[in-house]
Enzyme design. Sequence first.
Site, PDB file in Angstrom:
ATOM      1  N   HIS A   1       0.065   9.787  -5.314  1.00 24.95           N
ATOM      2  CA  HIS A   1       1.374  10.190  -4.781  1.00 24.95           C
ATOM      3  C   HIS A   1       1.295  10.669  -3.336  1.00 24.95           C
ATOM      4  CE1 HIS A   1       5.544  10.976  -5.032  1.00 24.95           C
ATOM      5  NE2 HIS A   1       5.595  11.347  -6.290  1.00 24.95           N
TER       6      HIS A   1
ATOM      7  N   ASP B   1       7.557 -10.056  -9.732  1.00 28.81           N
ATOM      8  CA  ASP B   1       7.444 -11.394 -10.310  1.00 28.81           C
ATOM      9  C   ASP B   1       6.221 -12.067  -9.702  1.00 28.81           C
ATOM     10  OD1 ASP B   1       7.656 -14.014 -11.145  1.00 28.81           O
ATOM     11  OD2 ASP B   1       9.721 -14.289 -10.453  1.00 28.81           O
TER      12      ASP B   1
END
Length: 436
Positions: free
Chosen positions: A148, A382
Amino acid sequence: MKVRRESTRIIKPTYEGKPPSTKHIIPLSVFDKVTYDCHIAVIYAYRKPSPTTATLELGLQKALAVYREWAGRLGKNENGEKVIFLNDEGVTFVEATVDNSLDQVMSLKPSASILNLHPSLKDPEALVQVQVTRFTCGSLVVGFTAHHHVADGQSTSNFLVAWGQASQGIDISPIPFHDRTIFSPREPPIFEFDHREVEFSSKVAKKVSAPIENDIIISNNNIVVHKVHFTKEFLNKLKLKTSSSAKPYTTFVSLLAHLWRSVTKARCLSGFETTGIRISVNGRGRLTGPRVPNEYFGNLVLWAFPNTKVKELLHQPLPFAAKLIQDAVTKVNNNYFRSFIDFASYKAEEEGLVTTAQMDKSILSPNLEVDSWLRFPFYDLDFGTGSPYMFMPTFFPTEGMMFLVPSFIGDASIDAFIPLFEDNLATFKQVCYSFD
């Protein structure tokens, strides 16, 4: 679910032409330093036909050439400041298999078994870790972890989309904006807001507060992560109940107000206790002069902290909670972000303050924290064989730490992941779909 890790290797960036220097250093910004010092993990699931491992690797190599920070390492410079070394040491890539079909072993509900579908979150050296797990049915699960301190949710989701584009041989778009030096403090600084006990606290205060949790015997076994599906129809009705013609509220505010009340009812708290929520607020679009582009890569998040007495939250109608949330979020505006930059640059180190964004809590009660991933393009990852049929956070049994994600159904419904004590779950199930 028995997961066999077949191989582990390091994937490094692949460049066209001469590789850049591996001696560069990027100092962390004040927003990087104030956020959580840990890895965050997400899970993707793909039906067959799934992409080949070679396709995933090549795409990752290309994406890392554009997002070099992920292939680097965190460390400290000669002044003791935390930095990212752009040394191209690479990311961890794990191949794994399961001798079952995905439907046989993986429910759509969060459980500890999901932790086997991504590398360990315990202090990894690599800033990104990937695990691809193949099932006998031809399905593929991609477990992804990222530190993070390097990037927030929007930046990380943009990187994941870029990984998919590169895997398909498509040019990466948008190109990330990498300059973390743009958050300069004003001269002279203007401390318009007090950031003590908000983003920062004293080390003494942190030590004093810790034993409160230790008075309660806690294990992950009595915290369950309950997944709640809110249909588009339910959310529309909730917005109507929460809003008025003069004061419309977003789906996020309406749902969060409802969940705040529902979890508080389930916890059976004293009416005189104070309950609050820690809400992430994205600075892109809020900071002006100059405006920060949406493509900014790094952390640019602060938090809103609405709070009230339990009796007020539960006895007042739902719009009361929505207004508390909306007002708190609205206050985290350009002036607030600028005040934070000045305070973090001049006061935090001088006073020996530490960030309040800590991951060492098992219980947040009587408070909540929410991470909303509703606007991030996680479902756009994708690799050339289609979008994932499921996306979810990893199993995260911190009581009160909620995640909101778009449902995989794709009809504007929302899935909420709510960690609760087992004893509170039955009550929560009774009230979470009630408009009372």
